[in-house]
Write an enzyme that holds these catalytic residues in place. Sequence first.
Site, PDB file in Angstrom:
ATOM      1  N   CYS A 371      29.161  40.435  33.988  1.00  0.00           N
ATOM      2  CA  CYS A 371      29.209  39.853  35.755  1.00  0.00           C
ATOM      3  C   CYS A 371      28.696  41.195  36.289  1.00  0.00           C
ATOM      4  O   CYS A 371      27.072  41.235  36.099  1.00  0.00           O
ATOM      5  CB  CYS A 371      30.552  39.495  36.225  1.00  0.00           C
ATOM      6  SG  CYS A 371      30.715  38.704  37.691  1.00  0.00           S
ATOM      7  N   HIS A 498      31.797  34.966  32.417  1.00  0.00           N
ATOM      8  CA  HIS A 498      33.132  35.992  32.023  1.00  0.00           C
ATOM      9  C   HIS A 498      33.308  35.222  30.623  1.00  0.00           C
ATOM     10  O   HIS A 498      34.266  34.460  30.402  1.00  0.00           O
ATOM     11  CB  HIS A 498      34.212  35.912  32.945  1.00  0.00           C
ATOM     12  CG  HIS A 498      33.965  36.701  34.098  1.00  0.00           C
ATOM     13  ND1 HIS A 498      34.618  38.119  33.978  1.00  0.00           N
ATOM     14  CD2 HIS A 498      33.576  36.421  35.344  1.00  0.00           C
ATOM     15  CE1 HIS A 498      34.181  38.439  35.396  1.00  0.00           C
ATOM     16  NE2 HIS A 498      33.717  37.565  35.960  1.00  0.00           N
ATOM     17  N   GLU A 500      34.898  36.270  28.116  1.00  0.00           N
ATOM     18  CA  GLU A 500      36.215  36.786  27.629  1.00  0.00           C
ATOM     19  C   GLU A 500      37.442  35.747  28.212  1.00  0.00           C
ATOM     20  O   GLU A 500      38.414  35.474  27.145  1.00  0.00           O
ATOM     21  CB  GLU A 500      36.764  38.098  28.207  1.00  0.00           C
ATOM     22  CG  GLU A 500      37.153  38.032  29.776  1.00  0.00           C
ATOM     23  CD  GLU A 500      35.799  38.354  30.614  1.00  0.00           C
ATOM     24  OE1 GLU A 500      35.732  38.626  31.620  1.00  0.00           O
ATOM     25  OE2 GLU A 500      34.675  38.352  30.323  1.00  0.00           O
TER      26      GLU A 500
END
Length: 563
Positions: A371, A498, A500
């Site tokens: 990001c 993102h 994750e």
Amino acid sequence: MKYILVTGGVISGIGKGIIASSVGTILKSCGLHVTAIKIDPYINIDAGTFSPYEHGEVFVLDDGGEVDLDLGNYERFLDIRLTKDNNLTTGKIYQSVINKERRGDYLGKTVQVVPHITDAIQEWVMKQARISVDDDGVEPQVCVIELGGTVGDIESMPFIEAFRQFQFKVKKENFCNIHVSLVPQIMCRCSSPLETSVKEKISMFCHVEPTQVICVRDVSSVYRVPLLLEDQGVVSYFCQRLSLPIEVRPRKMLTKWKEMADRSARLLEHVSIALVGKYTKLSDSYTSVIKALEHSALAVNHKLEVKYIDSADLEATTLQDEPVKYHEAWQRLCSSHGVLVPGGFGVRGTEGKILAINWARKQNKPFLGVCLGMQLAVCEFARNVLGWEDANSTEFNPESTHPVVIDMPEHNPGQMGGTMRLGKRRTIFKSSTSVLKKLYGGVEYVDERHRHRFEVNPELTHHFEEKGFQFVGQDVEGERMEVIELEDHCYFVGVQYHPEFTSRPIKPSPPYFGLLLAAAGKLQSYLAKGCRLSPRDTYSDRSGSSSPEADMSELRFPSLSLD
């Protein structure tokens, strides 16, 4: 529908989220479809406007919901996909009741906490519990509900009353309560196992059977908590208490869980990643990032060491004001095997992040930017390779003559909550030679979760690509830059999304997996073998036994297999 309510006492942060996730994991391992709801008694509508120092990271769901980080635990443990309505707040409940009152739905009655608020809570839970969270679209059979905060808090009272009524509405055989408390030295959190006499005393004063007092002692890994609960007969209790349709049989899911926990404890080789951010004083600010790193480190058979670096400590002003802190920060960075710059907001520390990115690029160190981390990689390259000295994001310098990162047209600067580009979006790979495309298994596109207000300026991208800085992934329209890669570098990758948020213990996120492979010196070998790892590098415990081959195929990379 069976409902399991998890409450907590004594202190907040006692571990309700892990207990709720672990209970769900055990029940799912028995073949049941399980969903989860998190209740947060605060008045905020959602977690979107929180500082990470308030409640830790803001977790983003497929539908763009900005929610409590506990929903990240649910998704990782249960491998499910939740929606924003799986996170219920006081703000949402009151907003829905007030909207009904304005429409005249209550027919002139006085609107009160009881029954209107409490009824709204029960209706929300019953409706959301039936929404499928698995890929097969099957309606859940069990709903695990976590009530945030501590029993006794004023803001929790309407929810406590709602569930007092709820147990009678759905009948005793369909509802039970797990209360998590602290035993200094119920489900009981403590540092070591409880003696029988202590369990009997708790049983007597809490008006439950001794077998219903479960000890959740401190363990080496959160992945051991489901195993700890099962060892103490939790499944048998739920079968009897809730009349669950569970057969007594081996549970493959928990077998994999145990193998993973055992392997994690036996890892000998270490790999270190420098996490360069601005919220490093609270690790919960980067919960999903740390979990994604852990998942990937485990997949390459290395023990992870995260070196937290406050990006401001890398800047020249720190050298002047606190030289010791400055040199310590740079020592941690330079001694790491790889560098990660995660997402964030605000100008503080951005120059330090750019310095870290510059160092990783020049030293050929593995780098992943997420990001804002990707956006700052664009700024760094523009300044130091293209020669645009004032290149910047308009978030930090609106007057820059080289605005390489710009405000998105749909962003509403007048309102903070829910105004970002949020949720699951598609990224199309534009290059067949992309390292990240190979790590994703050679797919043409990926769907990942986003949370940002700014984007790379598409009008300037050709200047970068002429110098080997490639935008290998773009949105469906080809207007937004989603993935960057630098040619002739061991691993220099940036993603606007993102990744994750969708990483799982046995399905590590490909961008993080690539970072850990490169940091461990295994990436080129992995790519050369057609994206395969040898048994020594993967889910083998080095003792002659390894996870079933099916487990390997469950990794996110379809081509991954044992040699």
